[in-house]
Design an enzyme around this catalytic site. Sequence first.
Site, PDB file in Angstrom:
ATOM      1  N   ARG A  59       0.819  -1.151  -0.048  1.00 16.50           N
ATOM      2  CA  ARG A  59       0.072  -0.139  -0.117  1.00 16.50           C
ATOM      3  C   ARG A  59       0.932   1.300  -0.046  1.00 16.50           C
ATOM      4  O   ARG A  59       0.404   2.340  -0.554  1.00 16.50           O
ATOM      5  CB  ARG A  59      -0.995   0.001   1.314  1.00 16.50           C
ATOM      6  CG  ARG A  59      -1.943   1.373   1.305  1.00 16.50           C
ATOM      7  CD  ARG A  59      -2.891   1.177   2.165  1.00 16.50           C
ATOM      8  NE  ARG A  59      -2.333   0.854   3.502  1.00 16.50           N
ATOM      9  CZ  ARG A  59      -2.016   1.520   4.311  1.00 16.50           C
ATOM     10  NH1 ARG A  59      -1.376   2.933   4.052  1.00 16.50           N
ATOM     11  NH2 ARG A  59      -1.314   1.350   5.769  1.00 16.50           N
ATOM     12  N   TYR A 111     -11.937  17.196 -18.331  1.00 18.55           N
ATOM     13  CA  TYR A 111     -12.648  15.805 -17.946  1.00 18.55           C
ATOM     14  C   TYR A 111     -13.973  16.312 -17.137  1.00 18.55           C
ATOM     15  O   TYR A 111     -13.414  16.783 -16.044  1.00 18.55           O
ATOM     16  CB  TYR A 111     -11.826  14.751 -17.611  1.00 18.55           C
ATOM     17  CG  TYR A 111     -12.545  13.597 -17.000  1.00 18.55           C
ATOM     18  CD1 TYR A 111     -13.472  12.915 -18.078  1.00 18.55           C
ATOM     19  CD2 TYR A 111     -12.405  13.399 -16.040  1.00 18.55           C
ATOM     20  CE1 TYR A 111     -14.140  12.037 -17.438  1.00 18.55           C
ATOM     21  CE2 TYR A 111     -13.136  12.096 -15.361  1.00 18.55           C
ATOM     22  CZ  TYR A 111     -14.133  11.445 -16.184  1.00 18.55           C
ATOM     23  OH  TYR A 111     -14.575  10.317 -15.534  1.00 18.55           O
ATOM     24  N   ASP A 183      -2.791  17.861 -17.279  1.00 17.77           N
ATOM     25  CA  ASP A 183      -3.435  16.322 -17.744  1.00 17.77           C
ATOM     26  C   ASP A 183      -3.163  16.068 -18.971  1.00 17.77           C
ATOM     27  O   ASP A 183      -3.655  16.635 -20.010  1.00 17.77           O
ATOM     28  CB  ASP A 183      -4.940  16.399 -17.420  1.00 17.77           C
ATOM     29  CG  ASP A 183      -5.353  14.933 -17.577  1.00 17.77           C
ATOM     30  OD1 ASP A 183      -4.948  14.168 -18.328  1.00 17.77           O
ATOM     31  OD2 ASP A 183      -6.644  14.860 -17.205  1.00 17.77           O
ATOM     32  N   LYS A 208      -6.286   5.126 -20.179  1.00 16.66           N
ATOM     33  CA  LYS A 208      -6.448   5.306 -21.609  1.00 16.66           C
ATOM     34  C   LYS A 208      -5.014   4.901 -22.133  1.00 16.66           C
ATOM     35  O   LYS A 208      -4.897   3.795 -22.364  1.00 16.66           O
ATOM     36  CB  LYS A 208      -6.688   6.885 -21.418  1.00 16.66           C
ATOM     37  CG  LYS A 208      -7.747   7.524 -20.673  1.00 16.66           C
ATOM     38  CD  LYS A 208      -9.007   6.826 -20.941  1.00 16.66           C
ATOM     39  CE  LYS A 208     -10.310   7.372 -20.127  1.00 16.66           C
ATOM     40  NZ  LYS A 208     -10.109   7.295 -18.896  1.00 16.66           N
TER      41      LYS A 208
HETATM   42  N1  PLP Z   1      -8.582  12.768 -17.490  1.00 19.80           N
HETATM   43  C1  PLP Z   1      -9.050  12.660 -18.500  1.00 19.80           C
HETATM   44  C2  PLP Z   1      -8.583  13.384 -19.717  1.00 19.80           C
HETATM   45  C3  PLP Z   1     -10.206  11.751 -18.747  1.00 19.80           C
HETATM   46  O1  PLP Z   1     -10.531  11.355 -19.884  1.00 19.80           O
HETATM   47  C4  PLP Z   1     -10.220  10.862 -17.532  1.00 19.80           C
HETATM   48  C5  PLP Z   1     -11.071   9.546 -17.770  1.00 19.80           C
HETATM   49  O2  PLP Z   1     -12.165   9.765 -18.470  1.00 19.80           O
HETATM   50  C6  PLP Z   1      -9.602  11.227 -16.200  1.00 19.80           C
HETATM   51  C7  PLP Z   1      -8.802  12.158 -16.263  1.00 19.80           C
HETATM   52  C8  PLP Z   1     -10.083  10.148 -15.183  1.00 19.80           C
HETATM   53  O3  PLP Z   1      -9.407   9.021 -15.266  1.00 19.80           O
HETATM   54  P1  PLP Z   1      -9.591   7.594 -14.560  1.00 19.80           P
HETATM   55  O4  PLP Z   1     -11.156   6.955 -15.176  1.00 19.80           O
HETATM   56  O5  PLP Z   1      -8.388   6.671 -14.895  1.00 19.80           O
HETATM   57  O6  PLP Z   1      -9.992   7.904 -13.030  1.00 19.80           O
END
Ligand code: PLP
Length: 391
Positions: A59, A111, A183, A208
Amino acid sequence: MSSTKHTRLATRAIHGHTTGDAYGSPYPPVYNTTTFGFDSTADLLEVIDGRRRGGLYTRYGLNPTIQAVEETLAGLESAEAAWVFSSGMAALSALFLTHGRKGIVCVGDAYGGTLELLEQQLPGLGLRTHCILGSESDRLDALLADGIGMVFFETPTNPTLDIVNIRALAERAHAHGALVAIDNTFASPVNQRPLELGADIVMHSATKYLGGHSDLTAGALMASKELLEPIQAWRKNLGTVPSPETAALLSRSLRTLVVRVRQHNANAQAVAEAMARHPKIARVHYPGLPDAPGHALAKAQMDGFGGMLSIVVRGDGADATRVADRLRLIKLAPSLGGVESLVTQPCTTTHHGIAPEERARRGIPDSMLRLSIGIEDADDLIADLVQALGD
Ligand code: PLP
């Protein structure tokens, strides 16, 4: 980082870790254990105090399988270190809880889950957050002058594929002492490495492109050791480390990241060009198209234009829904970055929770479809879209 420090990305994706085993395995085995034994207390203290790398407690992230994937991820983003999390949202939460105390401004589209965290949850914990449009330059200046601690953004943005100038925004934020976190999920490190352009912290939904096969959920942060260190306590005590199996699966995926992303890029370019010529398409958002507003900037700061694009169908939201429902090969599913192509209608999925007026303000019509272009044969993908658009 390992001895691959001075090699190129495709080599680092495969050889970017130093974890081996007693049998000479070319990749890190899955240490599916929760704890690790020591010969003596002195030896245990070597690991606890960070003088020797080793397993301790899973962990805490002190597990060789997890450490191996982190080393590879750091190398891919040209970072001093990387930490993996149980999801992209876990990575973002730990980032904001640690470095967002002096306020966070999110610039441009992001997102939906990120916007919900910033607008609805973090303010409840006393964190000052602001979500502004990319065009609201005056508001950004005022927030920076007011001492906001972090500038956060995505580029390319979701779902309009706008391109934000990383170097320019980083310089502007740094002039006021703010941290810059990006991001980088949409681009992947193959197409864009924000730390090389002046950002301080990179975040990924490894679910992704990094995972790439729609079969794992994970997140990652890459930065200097100094910036990552205080985040560790949140990951440890929220318990948001991925399992060793997930870390191993991610390591396996990273070995093909470069070839996959290059194919995503080529296929998305072909699909975008075909859609731009189609009479039933009003608009294509893809930075690889020469007339896209962000094309020149994308060319300058990216090594490839990515696998994501959005199309605006002529007509209304119902017309776009009909097209999405008629697709056969391209699956209707709310994710991206996998080897298989997916479609979503932002107003019914990623941006469903946002009021229609706000969606319109953000340039997201109901007739928009977002495509995550996979690595199938591009002609088959184009044929599927053409049949779904009908005569
Ligand atoms: N950032 C982006 C651009 C995303 O498309 C997503 C999810 O679709 C996330 C963050 C969140 O990621 P997770 O689903 O792995 O928690």
